[in-house]
Design a protein around this motif. Structure first.
Motif: not given
Length: 183
Positions: A152-153, A142-143, A1-4, A74-76
């Protein structure tokens, strides 16, 4: 899964400046944490909820579209509503504005219903120092992109913080997408 997930130029500079102007005459609330207790060691900022600000209705429509697009790609997550008003946070260097490591999943009956957190960078990155949004999806940090208008999500259960603002003022807008509790 995408983090940011980052969406550069989701809002224009003029749109961000217009939002800041709209909220500038609205009385702010001091950020409250832990029920009604104020703990400035955890968070120091002022808040404005945009559902109380005339002329900002278009902002929520845009935020919904951005969350829908990012979630699909990206998240679903199973998202069903936006149960809270977008919140503008004002972090001032003169107040040592900050927000320590936390997650946005909530507590009590609301626990787990916040699925995605969206943060819109309203300030010009050169107008303040410090105030970085940092996200910690695991062992690394992550910044988030500081470019004005960038969104940013990230999953609401992800640890994140706003580092202390050391000069100027940082404005950001946050909204949460909700759904059935995580299992």
């Amino acid at each position: 899964m995408l983090a940011l997930h980052t969406m550069p130029a989701a809002f224009s500079k003029s749109e961000c400046d217009a939002i800041i102007r709209r909220i500038s005459d609205v009385p702010t609330d001091e950020a409250l944490l832990v029920g009604r207790n104020r703990d400035h060691n955890l968070r120091k900022s002022q808040l404005v909820w945009t559902d109380e600000v005339e002329g900002t209705e278009w902002v929520m429509e845009r935020l919904i579209d951005l969350v829908r697009t990012a979630n699909r790609a990206h998240f679903e997550f199973d998202l069903t509503e936006f149960a809270e008003s977008p919140q503008v946070a004002i972090y001032k260097a003169s107040d040592s504005g900050h927000f320590v490591w936390h997650s946005d999943i909530g507590s009590g009956a609301a626990a787990g219903k916040r699925k995605l957190t969206l943060v819109l960078q309203l300030s010009d990155a050169d107008s303040y120092e410090g105030g970085d949004l940092e996200v910690m999806p695991g062992a690394h940090t992550l910044t988030a992109n500081r470019t004005q208008g960038c969104v940013s999500i990230f999953p609401s259960f992800t640890l994140h913080q706003v580092t202390p603002v050391t000069s100027g003022t940082r404005y950001s807008m946050t909204v949460w997408a909700h759904g059935p509790a995580f299992r």
